[in-house]
Scaffold this motif. Structure first.
Motif, short mmCIF file in Angstrom:
data_model
loop_
_atom_site.label_atom_id
_atom_site.label_comp_id
_atom_site.label_asym_id
_atom_site.label_seq_id
_atom_site.Cartn_x
_atom_site.Cartn_y
_atom_site.Cartn_z
N GLY A 26 -5.79 17.99 -4.76
CA GLY A 26 -4.35 18.09 -4.57
C GLY A 26 -3.74 16.75 -4.19
N PRO A 27 -2.50 16.77 -3.71
CA PRO A 27 -1.81 15.52 -3.37
C PRO A 27 -2.53 14.73 -2.28
N ARG A 28 -3.25 15.42 -1.43
CA ARG A 28 -3.99 14.73 -0.36
C ARG A 28 -5.00 13.73 -0.92
N ALA A 29 -5.56 14.04 -2.07
CA ALA A 29 -6.56 13.16 -2.68
C ALA A 29 -5.95 11.85 -3.17
N LEU A 30 -4.62 11.81 -3.30
CA LEU A 30 -3.95 10.60 -3.78
C LEU A 30 -3.40 9.75 -2.65
N ARG A 31 -3.58 10.17 -1.43
CA ARG A 31 -3.10 9.40 -0.28
C ARG A 31 -3.93 8.14 -0.09
N SER A 32 -3.32 7.14 0.47
CA SER A 32 -4.02 5.88 0.74
C SER A 32 -5.02 6.09 1.87
N ALA A 33 -6.17 5.45 1.74
CA ALA A 33 -7.20 5.54 2.77
C ALA A 33 -6.98 4.48 3.84
N GLY A 34 -5.92 3.71 3.74
CA GLY A 34 -5.64 2.66 4.71
C GLY A 34 -6.27 1.35 4.29
N GLN B 148 -4.57 9.10 -15.58
CA GLN B 148 -5.67 10.04 -15.83
C GLN B 148 -6.61 10.11 -14.63
N TRP B 149 -6.90 8.97 -14.02
CA TRP B 149 -7.77 8.94 -12.84
C TRP B 149 -7.10 9.69 -11.69
N TRP B 150 -5.80 9.47 -11.48
CA TRP B 150 -5.08 10.18 -10.42
C TRP B 150 -5.06 11.67 -10.68
N ARG C 103 0.84 -1.20 0.00
CA ARG C 103 0.00 0.00 0.00
C ARG C 103 0.88 1.26 0.00
N GLN C 104 1.94 1.25 0.81
CA GLN C 104 2.85 2.39 0.85
C GLN C 104 3.59 2.56 -0.48
N PHE C 105 3.97 1.44 -1.08
CA PHE C 105 4.65 1.50 -2.38
C PHE C 105 3.75 2.14 -3.42
N ARG C 106 2.49 1.72 -3.46
CA ARG C 106 1.55 2.27 -4.44
C ARG C 106 1.27 3.74 -4.18
N GLU C 107 1.19 4.11 -2.90
CA GLU C 107 0.99 5.52 -2.58
C GLU C 107 2.19 6.35 -3.02
N GLY C 108 3.39 5.79 -2.88
CA GLY C 108 4.60 6.48 -3.34
C GLY C 108 4.56 6.75 -4.83
N ILE C 109 4.06 5.81 -5.60
CA ILE C 109 3.93 6.00 -7.04
C ILE C 109 2.96 7.14 -7.32
N ARG C 110 1.84 7.15 -6.60
CA ARG C 110 0.85 8.23 -6.81
C ARG C 110 1.41 9.59 -6.41
N MET C 111 2.21 9.64 -5.35
CA MET C 111 2.81 10.91 -4.93
C MET C 111 3.84 11.39 -5.95
N THR C 112 4.59 10.47 -6.54
CA THR C 112 5.53 10.83 -7.60
C THR C 112 4.76 11.41 -8.79
N ALA C 113 3.63 10.77 -9.12
CA ALA C 113 2.80 11.28 -10.22
C ALA C 113 2.29 12.67 -9.88
N ALA C 114 1.91 12.92 -8.63
CA ALA C 114 1.40 14.23 -8.22
C ALA C 114 2.46 15.31 -8.42
N GLU C 115 3.71 15.00 -8.10
CA GLU C 115 4.80 15.96 -8.30
C GLU C 115 4.94 16.29 -9.79
N ARG C 116 4.75 15.29 -10.61
CA ARG C 116 4.90 15.50 -12.05
C ARG C 116 3.68 16.21 -12.65
N PHE C 117 2.49 16.04 -12.00
CA PHE C 117 1.32 16.79 -12.44
C PHE C 117 1.59 18.28 -12.25
N ALA C 118 2.22 18.62 -11.13
CA ALA C 118 2.52 20.02 -10.84
C ALA C 118 3.49 20.61 -11.87
N LEU C 119 4.33 19.76 -12.45
CA LEU C 119 5.25 20.23 -13.48
C LEU C 119 4.60 20.32 -14.85
N GLY C 120 3.37 19.81 -14.96
CA GLY C 120 2.63 19.89 -16.22
C GLY C 120 2.96 18.82 -17.23
#
Length: 142
Positions: A87-95, A77-79, A42-59
């Motif tokens: 924002g990045p909070r929406a990509l965090r794992s819900a547990g 696209q879903w992320w 779960r943490q690994f997958r969240e890390g991937i989503r957070m990396t994607a969020a950083e890249r969304f900010a870069l456009g």
């Protein structure tokens, strides 16, 4: 070769176009559930989503992000839609989907069982000797 009349041809093509289309089912249905994932996964997958969020900010485009993170473009696209809304909070794992059914005491007891060894679990010593003998005769290799 027999010649078909235009009317027979038309009925044949009409039958094809009127055939019901099969719907594909994406994901598991109610009778096919996926096994729960571990906290590490779960943490690994969240890390991937957070990396994607950083890249969304870069456009960066979704296709580039998907290729480099080795995920589907559809997931990115879903992320991105979730990131646009929250924002990045929406990509965090819900547990975990559900709490563990075992409390700490029974879970600790289960973890200790393999250390007790096979004899404690009913395997006769002779069977273990035979097994080790068989394994020692096994050819080495992959």
């Amino acid at each position: 070769m027999p010649v078909r009349s235009p009317s027979s041809r038309r009925s044949w093509t009409a039958a094809i176009t009127r055939a019901p289309k099969r719907r594909s089912r994406s994901g598991p249905g109610p009778d096919r559930r996926l096994p729960p994932i571990s906290d590490e996964r779960r943490q690994f997958r969240e890390g991937i989503r957070m990396t994607a969020a950083e890249r969304f900010a870069l456009g960066e485009p979704s296709s580039v992000i998907a290729k480099e993170l080795r995920v589907s473009v559809r997931s990115v696209q879903w992320w991105r839609r979730a990131w646009d809304k929250g924002g990045p909070r929406a990509l965090r794992s819900a547990g975990p989907a559900s709490p563990s059914r075992l409390s700490e005491a029974p879970f600790a007891a289960l973890e200790a069982e393999p250390a007790r060894g096979p004899v404690a679990h009913g395997w006769p010593v002779t069977d273990l000797h035979d097994l080790s003998d068989t394994l020692s005769r096994r050819p080495a290799g992959p």
